[in-house]
Design an enzyme around this catalytic site. Sequence first.
Site, PDB file in Angstrom:
ATOM      1  N   GLN A 167       0.852  -1.196   0.000  1.00 16.69           N
ATOM      2  CA  GLN A 167       0.000   0.000   0.000  1.00 16.69           C
ATOM      3  C   GLN A 167       0.884   1.242   0.000  1.00 16.69           C
ATOM      4  OE1 GLN A 167      -3.326  -0.323  -0.261  1.00 16.69           O
ATOM      5  NE2 GLN A 167      -3.024  -2.534  -0.262  1.00 16.69           N
ATOM      6  N   GLY A 168       0.346   2.325  -0.530  1.00 15.98           N
ATOM      7  CA  GLY A 168       1.097   3.585  -0.508  1.00 15.98           C
ATOM      8  C   GLY A 168       1.924   3.794  -1.759  1.00 15.98           C
ATOM      9  N   CYS A 169       1.720   2.958  -2.772  1.00 20.05           N
ATOM     10  CA  CYS A 169       2.396   3.166  -4.052  1.00 20.05           C
ATOM     11  C   CYS A 169       1.347   3.558  -5.083  1.00 20.05           C
ATOM     12  CB  CYS A 169       3.081   1.898  -4.530  1.00 20.05           C
ATOM     13  SG  CYS A 169       4.308   1.282  -3.396  1.00 20.05           S
ATOM     14  N   GLU A 170       1.747   4.453  -5.978  1.00 13.91           N
ATOM     15  CA  GLU A 170       0.822   4.914  -7.007  1.00 13.91           C
ATOM     16  C   GLU A 170       0.569   3.792  -8.021  1.00 13.91           C
ATOM     17  OE1 GLU A 170       1.474   9.184  -8.301  1.00 13.91           O
ATOM     18  OE2 GLU A 170       1.570   8.078 -10.193  1.00 13.91           O
ATOM     19  N   SER A 171       1.625   2.999  -8.296  1.00 12.92           N
ATOM     20  CA  SER A 171       1.451   1.871  -9.214  1.00 12.92           C
ATOM     21  C   SER A 171       1.313   0.598  -8.390  1.00 12.92           C
ATOM     22  CB  SER A 171       2.664   1.764 -10.132  1.00 12.92           C
ATOM     23  OG  SER A 171       3.805   1.545  -9.349  1.00 12.92           O
TER      24      SER A 171
END
Lengths: 403, 135
Positions: free
Chosen positions: B45-49
């Site tokens: 979690q916390g990644c744009e991709s």
Amino acid sequence: MIEQLRKDFPLLQTHIDEQPLCYFDSAATTQKPQCVIDAVNKFYRQDNANVHRGAHTLSAAATTQYESVRNKLAQFLNVSQREIVWTKGATESLNLIAYGLSEKLNQNDVILISPLEHHANIVPWQQVAHRTGAKLELLPVSKQGILDLEASKTLISAKKPKILSICHASNALGNIHDIAALIQVAKQFDTITVIDGAQSLLHLRPDLSAMGCDFFVFSAHKALGPTGLGGLFGRYELLNSMPVYQTGGEMIERVSFSGTTFREAPGKFEPGTPNISGVIGFGAALDYLDAIDANTLAHHEASLYHYLVNALKKIDGISIWGDTERNIGVVSFTYKNEHHFDIATFLNTYGVAVRSGHHCTQPLMDHLSLQGTVRISLAFYNSYQDVDILIDALKNTIDMLEE
Amino acid sequence: MDINQIQTQLNSLNGWQAKYREIMLLGKKLPSLPDALKTQDAQVQGCESNVWLHLDLDENQERLVIIADSDTRIVKGLLAIILACYNNLLPQEAKLVDAYALFEEMGLIQHLSPSRGNGVKAIVERIQTQISAFQ
């Protein structure tokens, strides 16, 4: 002429990693001309005071300046100044309207929006629907992401919605909607029409009296103005009939511990000290736009847009989404199965600023079966040279990705 | 390539185009995860991709084995660098490694957009949290 206008925007002269900035993210926020920066600066250096209170000279001058911008905007939109409410942006405007209209909604009433909407024109309605038992329904959109106008008119007639809320132009794809045609149908059923003008204010300079909408929302920063300011137009009777959204100082007529009476609109929707410097900066932006012939800018934007679309179409593997016939100057594209983030990151190494992702339109991306796109958004200050640099950078990027 | 070789290689390259190209090539060498391993549990979690990561100990239950994948080439390259920092270390050694600081040192955090920079942070935090679970 465009070369001359470009000089008015200090940030367009900047460099990214030693390469000239090619700014193609104006749909996110436009760059600001020097006159806007100067107006904000001058306000704090010479005129700073609170508005609507105090008998002193500075306060009176600040109030006069502040209110004159409301008048200026009203003229720009061809409405009355008491129909303009300042907010912190289009998002707050939509929340204010959705909250204000919720009293008029009953169980099973229909709120009609389009699948092309920005999250700001979806979520507030979803929340209101949830609270009132109203139903949120969608206008028909093609696989390419284009609103089907005839089927939309039919659907409005069939559903007789209480509220129709739709963007004038799509932020993700740039499509321009035939708002007047939709409103004409909606009016037959006393539907309240809300137009999200965040993307259209700068590019289309709408005449709201001619358009005939009940509400229109915008953000100043997408039309050369400062961030943190936006507003809405509301047809006065309807606007004034809505309950207050936030309460506090400024918006009251009389307060006692047994009760409070509120001012008439627009005052009752503007609690607390407003964004005075933002309004004054936006006034300078409107003056700037007024001084340039709108047709000249529109013509330049349209030519540049077609130049860009034609160049992109020549690159094998590029898919352009949305309507390329009626468009405010936004190209949303994908390249084969490459990720939009990789393309945007490589373009940035050439000084080319684009947006990548879902553009706050996740339901639209789902509809198009996409994770996201690369979005190139133009403004009148973009040049043909900008587009040439972009296309070269994109070709190099593709070569790199194909390696 | 071990992490020192990667660092030397990246530092020797001039300009961001060359650096990103190298990062992308590192990503290409990283084996792809089969779809069956791209589970929601494995998603960082916390990644744009999309980023998927699995961490375990080798057959002797000693050294770290991390496998990871992303749907973007650049983030996959960043993953290759992060994995080079941690793979094959003992958990107690890995605890002392701060890959995020290394990215800062290489100037990568400043250049990546904050959401992506935070992506690196989220990946490193995920690895550290999972390592702590071994002790």
